[in-house]
Design a protein around this motif. Structure first.
Motif, PDB file in Angstrom:
ATOM      1  N   THR A 106       0.823  -1.201   0.083  1.00 46.42           N
ATOM      2  CA  THR A 106       0.089   0.023  -0.001  1.00 46.42           C
ATOM      3  C   THR A 106       0.954   1.126   0.022  1.00 46.42           C
ATOM      4  O   THR A 106       0.596   1.957  -0.637  1.00 46.42           O
ATOM      5  CB  THR A 106      -1.114  -0.159   1.136  1.00 46.42           C
ATOM      6  N   VAL A 107       1.905   1.182   0.820  1.00 45.96           N
ATOM      7  CA  VAL A 107       2.762   2.514   0.867  1.00 45.96           C
ATOM      8  C   VAL A 107       3.531   2.691  -0.475  1.00 45.96           C
ATOM      9  O   VAL A 107       3.565   3.703  -0.935  1.00 45.96           O
ATOM     10  CB  VAL A 107       3.774   2.181   1.910  1.00 45.96           C
ATOM     11  N   ARG A 108       4.078   1.586  -1.002  1.00 50.50           N
ATOM     12  CA  ARG A 108       4.651   1.628  -2.174  1.00 50.50           C
ATOM     13  C   ARG A 108       3.934   1.993  -3.197  1.00 50.50           C
ATOM     14  O   ARG A 108       4.333   3.069  -4.044  1.00 50.50           O
ATOM     15  CB  ARG A 108       5.242   0.106  -2.720  1.00 50.50           C
ATOM     16  N   ASN A 109       2.454   1.616  -3.146  1.00 55.75           N
ATOM     17  CA  ASN A 109       1.750   2.236  -4.251  1.00 55.75           C
ATOM     18  C   ASN A 109       1.416   3.585  -4.212  1.00 55.75           C
ATOM     19  O   ASN A 109       1.330   4.203  -5.175  1.00 55.75           O
ATOM     20  CB  ASN A 109       0.279   1.426  -4.288  1.00 55.75           C
ATOM     21  N   PHE A 110       1.254   4.052  -2.978  1.00 52.99           N
ATOM     22  CA  PHE A 110       1.054   5.581  -2.618  1.00 52.99           C
ATOM     23  C   PHE A 110       2.278   6.413  -3.083  1.00 52.99           C
ATOM     24  O   PHE A 110       2.085   7.194  -3.704  1.00 52.99           O
ATOM     25  CB  PHE A 110       0.953   5.608  -1.116  1.00 52.99           C
ATOM     26  N   ALA A 113       1.968   6.378  -7.096  1.00 56.36           N
ATOM     27  CA  ALA A 113       0.875   7.073  -7.633  1.00 56.36           C
ATOM     28  C   ALA A 113       0.769   8.588  -7.289  1.00 56.36           C
ATOM     29  O   ALA A 113       0.836   9.545  -8.073  1.00 56.36           O
ATOM     30  CB  ALA A 113      -0.600   6.358  -7.268  1.00 56.36           C
ATOM     31  N   GLU A 114       1.117   8.727  -5.940  1.00 55.46           N
ATOM     32  CA  GLU A 114       0.938  10.224  -5.429  1.00 55.46           C
ATOM     33  C   GLU A 114       2.106  10.618  -5.447  1.00 55.46           C
ATOM     34  O   GLU A 114       2.222  11.951  -5.449  1.00 55.46           O
ATOM     35  CB  GLU A 114       0.415  10.182  -3.802  1.00 55.46           C
ATOM     36  N   GLY A 115       3.229  10.080  -4.933  1.00 64.38           N
ATOM     37  CA  GLY A 115       4.451  10.697  -4.768  1.00 64.38           C
ATOM     38  C   GLY A 115       5.332  10.862  -6.175  1.00 64.38           C
ATOM     39  O   GLY A 115       6.325  11.365  -6.147  1.00 64.38           O
ATOM     40  N   LYS A 116       4.690  10.265  -7.134  1.00 64.41           N
ATOM     41  CA  LYS A 116       5.426  10.276  -8.655  1.00 64.41           C
ATOM     42  C   LYS A 116       6.790   9.851  -8.690  1.00 64.41           C
ATOM     43  O   LYS A 116       7.580  10.449  -9.520  1.00 64.41           O
ATOM     44  CB  LYS A 116       5.184  11.823  -9.261  1.00 64.41           C
ATOM     45  N   ILE A 122      12.062   2.199  -6.342  1.00 59.31           N
ATOM     46  CA  ILE A 122      11.704   2.074  -4.865  1.00 59.31           C
ATOM     47  C   ILE A 122      11.900   0.362  -4.633  1.00 59.31           C
ATOM     48  O   ILE A 122      11.558  -0.347  -5.493  1.00 59.31           O
ATOM     49  CB  ILE A 122      10.068   2.421  -4.800  1.00 59.31           C
ATOM     50  N   PHE A 123      12.505   0.153  -3.564  1.00 57.06           N
ATOM     51  CA  PHE A 123      12.631  -1.064  -3.064  1.00 57.06           C
ATOM     52  C   PHE A 123      12.373  -1.189  -1.526  1.00 57.06           C
ATOM     53  O   PHE A 123      12.561  -0.092  -0.845  1.00 57.06           O
ATOM     54  CB  PHE A 123      14.026  -1.489  -3.408  1.00 57.06           C
ATOM     55  N   ARG A 142       7.231  -1.200  11.530  1.00 54.99           N
ATOM     56  CA  ARG A 142       7.863  -0.241  10.773  1.00 54.99           C
ATOM     57  C   ARG A 142       8.119  -0.912   9.422  1.00 54.99           C
ATOM     58  O   ARG A 142       8.250  -2.288   9.370  1.00 54.99           O
ATOM     59  CB  ARG A 142       8.913   0.581  11.274  1.00 54.99           C
ATOM     60  N   VAL A 143       8.120  -0.301   8.408  1.00 52.23           N
ATOM     61  CA  VAL A 143       8.493  -0.727   6.943  1.00 52.23           C
ATOM     62  C   VAL A 143       9.509   0.208   6.451  1.00 52.23           C
ATOM     63  O   VAL A 143       9.531   1.420   6.735  1.00 52.23           O
ATOM     64  CB  VAL A 143       7.359  -1.216   6.098  1.00 52.23           C
ATOM     65  N   GLU A 144      10.571  -0.153   6.112  1.00 56.86           N
ATOM     66  CA  GLU A 144      11.663   0.438   5.556  1.00 56.86           C
ATOM     67  C   GLU A 144      11.754   0.725   4.067  1.00 56.86           C
ATOM     68  O   GLU A 144      11.915  -0.497   3.549  1.00 56.86           O
ATOM     69  CB  GLU A 144      13.097   0.360   6.307  1.00 56.86           C
ATOM     70  N   PHE A 145      11.892   1.630   3.606  1.00 58.69           N
ATOM     71  CA  PHE A 145      11.956   1.777   1.939  1.00 58.69           C
ATOM     72  C   PHE A 145      13.132   2.481   1.849  1.00 58.69           C
ATOM     73  O   PHE A 145      13.582   3.373   2.514  1.00 58.69           O
ATOM     74  CB  PHE A 145      10.713   2.537   1.365  1.00 58.69           C
ATOM     75  N   GLY A 146      13.629   2.154   0.443  1.00 58.29           N
ATOM     76  CA  GLY A 146      14.923   2.949  -0.116  1.00 58.29           C
ATOM     77  C   GLY A 146      14.570   3.337  -1.586  1.00 58.29           C
ATOM     78  O   GLY A 146      13.763   2.693  -2.258  1.00 58.29           O
ATOM     79  N   VAL A 147      14.977   4.389  -1.812  1.00 56.72           N
ATOM     80  CA  VAL A 147      14.910   4.943  -3.290  1.00 56.72           C
ATOM     81  C   VAL A 147      16.358   4.991  -3.930  1.00 56.72           C
ATOM     82  O   VAL A 147      17.314   5.618  -3.447  1.00 56.72           O
ATOM     83  CB  VAL A 147      14.158   6.463  -3.112  1.00 56.72           C
ATOM     84  N   ALA A 148      16.260   4.298  -4.881  1.00 52.54           N
ATOM     85  CA  ALA A 148      17.742   4.365  -5.751  1.00 52.54           C
ATOM     86  C   ALA A 148      17.943   5.821  -6.513  1.00 52.54           C
ATOM     87  O   ALA A 148      16.874   6.172  -7.089  1.00 52.54           O
ATOM     88  CB  ALA A 148      17.800   3.258  -6.670  1.00 52.54           C
ATOM     89  N   ALA A 149      18.927   6.297  -6.372  1.00 45.15           N
ATOM     90  CA  ALA A 149      19.241   7.453  -6.633  1.00 45.15           C
ATOM     91  C   ALA A 149      19.604   7.330  -8.219  1.00 45.15           C
ATOM     92  O   ALA A 149      20.218   6.301  -8.633  1.00 45.15           O
ATOM     93  CB  ALA A 149      20.667   8.244  -6.212  1.00 45.15           C
ATOM     94  N   PRO A 150      19.325   8.495  -9.083  1.00 46.07           N
ATOM     95  CA  PRO A 150      19.822   8.231 -10.465  1.00 46.07           C
ATOM     96  C   PRO A 150      21.015   8.249 -10.766  1.00 46.07           C
ATOM     97  O   PRO A 150      22.093   8.862 -10.299  1.00 46.07           O
ATOM     98  CB  PRO A 150      19.026   9.456 -11.251  1.00 46.07           C
TER      99      PRO A 150
END
Length: 150
Positions: A106-110, A113-116, A122-123, A142-150
């Motif tokens: 759910t958080v990933r989809n948000f 969709a919303e965070g563009k 996203i992983f 908790r759930v931890e997400f990471g965002v890969a930098a370009p």
């Protein structure tokens, strides 16, 4: 109250809501009112639907229920039905892991969709959901997400 007890209580509540949404979706399908792409997960339970859906879940639960003098299941107030359902809901590690996956999705989809954010960046960081928090006062769930930098 320990963190584990609170997590399991919250999980029981979530499982009850999930069952109620399932009942609502089942009703929509039976009445041929389900929309394309609709699922039990994306339904909202309206306040006026709550008692009916709670009663439907209560009737289907597999535990001994109070009965009247002729042996039929007694009608109980909503609070009593909810207490009995929650008291008889067993939350194992598999259920906790499943709910954790649902929340993460759910958080990933948000975020997409919303965070563009691009989905390929996203992983989810894998970790032990039962691990005690590193700092005092920090939430254990908790759930931890990471965002890969370009």
């Amino acid at each position: 109250m320990s963190t584990g007890t609170k997590i399991r209580r919250d999980t029981r509540n979530e499982l009850l809501i999930k069952k109620m949404k399932g009942e609502k979706f089942l009703g929509l399908v039976k009445e041929k009112k389900a929309l394309e792409g609709q699922s039990a997960d994306n339904l909202e339970i309206l306040p006026q639907e709550y008692p009916v859906l709670l009663k439907a879940v209560y009737r289907k639960e597999k535990f001994s229920k109070p009965r009247n003098f002729i042996g039929l299941v007694k009608d109980l107030p909503n609070d009593e039905m909810k207490k009995l359902i929650l008291a008889h809901t067993v939350v194992g590690d598999d259920a906790l892991q499943g709910l954790a996956r649902d929340r993460a999705t759910t958080v990933r989809n948000f975020l997409v969709a919303e965070g563009k954010l691009p989905p390929e960046r996203i992983f989810e960081k894998k970790g032990d959901i039962f691990k005690a928090p590193a700092k005092e006062g920090e939430s254990a769930g908790r759930v931890e997400f990471g965002v890969a930098a370009p």
